[in-house]
Motif scaffolding. Structure first.
Motif, short mmCIF file in Angstrom:
data_model
loop_
_atom_site.label_atom_id
_atom_site.label_comp_id
_atom_site.label_asym_id
_atom_site.label_seq_id
_atom_site.Cartn_x
_atom_site.Cartn_y
_atom_site.Cartn_z
N ILE A 1 0.84 -1.21 0.00
CA ILE A 1 0.00 0.00 0.00
C ILE A 1 0.87 1.25 0.00
O ILE A 1 0.62 2.20 -0.75
CB ILE A 1 -0.97 -0.02 1.20
N PHE A 2 1.91 1.26 0.83
CA PHE A 2 2.81 2.41 0.85
C PHE A 2 3.56 2.56 -0.47
O PHE A 2 3.84 3.68 -0.89
CB PHE A 2 3.82 2.30 2.01
N HIS A 3 3.85 1.43 -1.16
CA HIS A 3 4.52 1.50 -2.45
C HIS A 3 3.54 1.88 -3.57
O HIS A 3 3.95 2.00 -4.73
CB HIS A 3 5.23 0.19 -2.77
N VAL A 4 2.28 2.04 -3.24
CA VAL A 4 1.31 2.61 -4.17
C VAL A 4 1.14 4.10 -3.88
O VAL A 4 1.17 4.94 -4.78
CB VAL A 4 -0.06 1.88 -4.07
N ILE A 5 0.99 4.44 -2.60
CA ILE A 5 0.74 5.83 -2.20
C ILE A 5 1.93 6.74 -2.52
O ILE A 5 1.76 7.82 -3.08
CB ILE A 5 0.40 5.91 -0.70
#
Length: 186
Positions: free
Chosen positions: A48-52
């Motif tokens: 998720i952080f590597h998307v945001i």
């Protein structure tokens, strides 16, 4: 069609390079003998952080490219070179790193720390006009899988691969930065 395949391949290689941080830190964190459910949760959060983070970078990069054009492209290439060099340098330092526990605030801090570099790469990709959805899907999936792999492997192996994987990721980003700058010089 060939252009899309080429772009996808490039994005997957970049995503793998960025995920090396999560993989190498996951190796060390895997020594905690975490339950599989916790490993699953950690991988999803890192994804998720590597998307945001790259999404925020892409949006900022598109804004910069509209305002500053060629200068922004130069900055993007330099950012990749600096980020790659920093990853290589940090992998060569022999100092003991403080261990972040994979629960609560420590887990959020861990997820943020291993995904900060994806903001810079997202910034560069935004400057160059990369396809946003393709970027964030590649980065999110690859980071999740690499985190899971690092955590699971960390349960089996003692951290001998961690330093080398981060250096490899840095070398890949460095090479992409040089390639991007090379398009301006000939």
């Amino acid at each position: 069609m060939t252009e899309i395949v080429g772009e996808l391949l490039t994005l997957l290689i970049m995503a793998a390079a960025l995920g090396m941080d999560a993989f190498s830190v996951g190796l060390g964190m895997g020594m905690y003998k975490l339950r599989l459910r916790k490993i699953f949760e950690i991988g999803i959060l890192i994804g998720i952080f590597h998307v945001i983070m790259p999404l925020a970078g892409i949006l900022a990069g598109k804004l910069l490219s509209e305002k500053f054009g060629t200068l922004a492209s130069w900055i993007g290439g330099l950012l990749l070179i600096l980020l790659g060099a920093q990853m290589i340098w940090s992998s060569l330092k022999k100092e003991a790193e403080s261990v972040i526990t994979p629960v609560g605030f420590g887990l959020l801090l861990f997820a943020l720390s291993v995904s900060l570099d994806s903001f810079s790469v997202g910034l560069t990709l935004g400057i160059y006009g990369a396809k946003t959805v393709l970027v964030i899907i590649c980065f999110g999936i690859v980071a999740t899988v690499q985190t899971w792999a690092g955590l699971l492997l960390g349960r089996k192996v003692r951290g001998w691969l961690g330093t080398y994987s981060e250096a490899l990721g840095g070398a890949i980003l460095l090479a992409f930065g040089i390639k991007l700058l090379g398009t301006f010089f000939g």
